[in-house]
Enzyme design. Structure first.
Site, short mmCIF file in Angstrom:
data_model
loop_
_atom_site.label_atom_id
_atom_site.label_comp_id
_atom_site.label_asym_id
_atom_site.label_seq_id
_atom_site.Cartn_x
_atom_site.Cartn_y
_atom_site.Cartn_z
N GLU A 423 0.84 -1.19 0.00
CA GLU A 423 0.00 0.00 0.00
C GLU A 423 0.88 1.25 0.00
O GLU A 423 1.70 1.45 0.89
CB GLU A 423 -0.87 -0.03 1.26
N ASP A 496 -0.65 -1.62 6.09
CA ASP A 496 -0.48 -1.17 7.47
C ASP A 496 -1.40 -1.95 8.41
O ASP A 496 -2.48 -2.37 8.02
CB ASP A 496 -0.83 0.32 7.59
N ASP A 498 -3.40 -1.05 10.48
CA ASP A 498 -4.48 -0.22 11.04
C ASP A 498 -5.75 -0.43 10.23
O ASP A 498 -5.78 -1.25 9.32
CB ASP A 498 -4.06 1.27 11.04
N ASP A 500 -7.31 1.38 8.06
CA ASP A 500 -7.18 1.67 6.64
C ASP A 500 -6.49 0.53 5.91
O ASP A 500 -6.89 0.14 4.82
CB ASP A 500 -6.36 2.96 6.44
#
Ligand code: 0RA
Length: 635
Positions: A423, A496, A498, A500
């Site tokens: 990403e 990541d 997280d 997102d």
């Protein structure tokens, strides 16, 4: 034509079997079975019309909605004595199963068979039934209940002309629901009036106080107009091709090419719709194809480089074929496919020369049709070429076609090779520097991936990020997927840790799941596990993968006691130095991977935009993989 005598009727048996097992005779006792009674009686009237004896048919749905009268101005039902049974012919016809005329070999018959074969079935299943027959200068009447005569044949008085009326009320002890559907009846009558042109069919709905006359002087031509209008298709030529032949069988055919992209042919045999086609339709397609092709070839109309298929010739074609034949054999579960083998060549050899002749004598029409056909061929070839191009691009393993932002490894294709889908560009940069370039490829993706949950493959491939991914993987997509062409041993999503990142990972997994599921079921798809926390103690930095590691690091620190530990949640791959990324996330010896599988219980109707974290695990299962051990995770 031979004149009728009562002895000509073959008698088989009484009506008890019909009341015992109505389903055997009318298919069932539901609405379709109930309406079948009407079709049986109607067929008798249509038989008279079809053979030129009747011109008017009347159907009345009475006010109660549960009784019907069908009338025709045919020859009337014979009333003379039947020598074998000593009963009058009308009574035999309505009370004996399989009673039918064996005279009139040249007549066409509907499904119900000629001369009231189905009449006895209707009588058996009716609470009351009244027949009147006008014949031999008089009007005759006989009444029945549940198939049994309740009166002798009565002469009601002198009468002119001939004809028959049948009134019946279905037996409510047989049919759970006895109300007829006026719209269903009207539709059937409408079609019948197209197929038997010149016959005037009047439908009276007493309840609605409404009378409709169905009469189409142009027969199938009128029917064709209606079908073309219903399909809202623009016609390619004005006057349709029409064919009417009677030589042993009767062929009635209309054809018109339209700008629609499909083909629409309706066929009927003795007035019965043959929705599943059969030998007559095969003959039609054969004759039609050959006739048009002959015309095109004779006039040398095929452009260079175009080849015309049979489907091209029929594209946009609307056609109605109605046959009258003597011994129709119907086949298939719903008896709506014609199975008489001789009809293939009979129809073929009738249609082909007639169509060719018509084309040759209507040159401007023929040219419009041929132009339409060539257009169809060109469109087909163009769409096939476009499809092939997409496939070629998508499944190419040619290095030259690889996306520019892919940092490939030096040894793709081996089992130990891997591609990391990363990403963002900054994380991609770190990964590119930190990787083992001999066997780890990096494909950075920018921004959010397209939600492919319910998107066509064509739309998916318009998306640059996903098209690049497909190209990099090399194994094609959708129908063209070929696992053997996959360029890497593992496909690893690096996002990541997280929400997102989870979202992006889920969108990618969804794409794979929807358009290359075999990648997943073959265990090729993984999620990388970047660290969860960063712990700074003095000058040292620790990256820890989970709570357990965190606890270990902190315990260690408590022993050594060098300054306060500073714990931060991992912020994103971009902040990580390449070396650290290698050690924590990329290095096969130390990293953790989650292998992605599809759970047995698919959650198909989720909106992908909402699929995150726990929701994602409803569809996918993540298996922890380390060097040797694998354990199931409950995310
Ligand atoms: C038996 C023989 C003939 C006609 C019919 C039955 C007949 C049945 C129905 C049922 C409804 N309408 C009908 N019209 C006629 C042939 C009679 C002859 O040869 O004249």
């Amino acid at each position: 034509m031979s004149t009728y005598t009562a002895k000509d009727i073959t008698v088989l048996e009484g009506l008890e079997p019909v009341r015992k097992r109505p389903g055997m005779y009318i298919g069932g006792v539901g609405s379709a079975g109930l309406h079948h009674l009407v079709w049986e009686i109607l067929d008798n009237a249509i038989d008279e019309a079809m053979n030129g004896h009747a011109a008017n048919i009347g159907v009345t749905l009475h006010e109660d909605g549960s009784s019907i009268t069908v009338s025709d101005d045919g020859r009337g039902i014979p009333v003379d004595k039947h020598p074998q049974t000593k009963k009058n012919a009308l009574e035999v016809i309505f009370t004996m199963l399989h009673a039918g005329g064996k005279f009139d070999q040249s007549a066409y018959k509907t499904a119900g068979g000629l001369h009231g074969v189905g009449a006895s079935v209707v009588n058996a299943l009716s609470k009351e039934l009244v027949v009147t027959s006008k014949r031999d200068g008089a009007l005759w009447e006989q009444r029945f209940r549940q198939g049994k005569p309740v009166s002798a044949l009565k002469k009601l008085g002198p009468a002119r002309g001939t004809g028959t009326t049948v009134f019946f009320r279905p037996d409510s002890t047989i049919f759970p629901k006895t109300e007829f559907d006026a719209a269903v009846i009207a539709e059937r009558l409408d079609v019948a009036s197209y197929l038997h042109k010149g016959v005037k069919v009047t439908f009276e709905d007493e309840e609605a106080k409404h009378k409709t006359v169905f009469e189409h002087s142009e027969g199938l031509i009128d029917y064709l107009k209606k079908v073309v209008a219903e399909r809202a298709a623009r016609v390619v030529h004005d006057a349709p091709f029409t064919l009417f032949r009677e030589n042993g069988l009767r062929v009635d055919l209309v054809l018109q090419w339209t700008e629609a992209t499909d083909e629409h042919i309706r066929s009927y045999v003795n007035g019965i719709p043959t929705g599943s086609g059969g030998t007559h339709e095969s003959g039609l397609r054969a004759g039609l194809g050959k006739g048009v092709r002959n015309f095109i070839d004779t006039h040398n109309l095929t452009p260079k480089g175009v080849s015309i298929t049979a489907e091209d010739i029929r594209e946009g074609l609307v056609g109605i074929l109605s046959l009258l034949i003597h011994e129709p054999q119907f086949q298939g579960q719903t008896k709506d496919r014609l199975n008489n083998p001789e009809l293939v060549s009979l129809v073929d050899s009738t249609v082909r020369p007639a169509l060719e002749h018509w084309l040759n004598h209507n040159i401007s029409t023929a040219e419009a049709i041929v132009a339409r056909i060539i257009l169809a061929a060109r469109a087909r070839e163009a769409s096939r070429a476009a499809q092939a191009e997409v496939t070629r691009k998508a499944s190419s393993s040619n290095r030259l076609n690889l996306p520019g932002k892919l940092s490939d490894c030096t040894h793709p294709g081996s089992d130990t090779s891997e591609i990391f889908i990363v990403e963002g560009d900054s994380a991609g940069g770190s990964a590119k520097q930190g990787r083992d370039r001999t066997r780890q490829a990096i494909l950075p993706l920018r921004g959010k991936v397209l939600n492919t949950e319910s998107v066509s493959l064509a739309k998916v491939l318009e998306n640059k990020e996903l098209a690049d991914l497909v190209t990099a993987l090399g194994c094609g997509v959708g129908k063209n997927f070929d696992l053997t062409r996959l360029r890497y041993g593992k496909v690893i999503i690096l996002a990541d840790a997280d929400s997102d990142g989870n979202h992006i990972a889920t969108l990618l997994l969804t794409f794979i799941y929807r358009h290359m599921p075999l990648l997943m079921t073959n265990g090729k798809v993984f999620l990388a596990q970047p660290p969860l926390y960063r712990i700074d103690i003095g000058k040292e930095t620790f990256w820890v993968l989970d709570e357990a590691q965190k606890a270990t690091v902190l315990k260690q620190h408590a022993k050594n006691g060098r300054g306060e530990p500073e714990i931060t949640r991992f912020k994103g791959l971009g902040e990580m130095m390449p070396k650290v990324l290698w050690e924590t996330t990329l290095n096969p010896k130390t990293r953790r991977l989650l292998r992605v599988e599809v759970t047995d219980q698919l959650v198909t109707d989720r909106i992908i935009g909402e699929l995150m974290g726990k929701d994602a695990s409803a569809r996918f299962r993540f298996i922890m993989e380390r060097a040797e051990e694998a354990e199931e995770l409950d995310l």
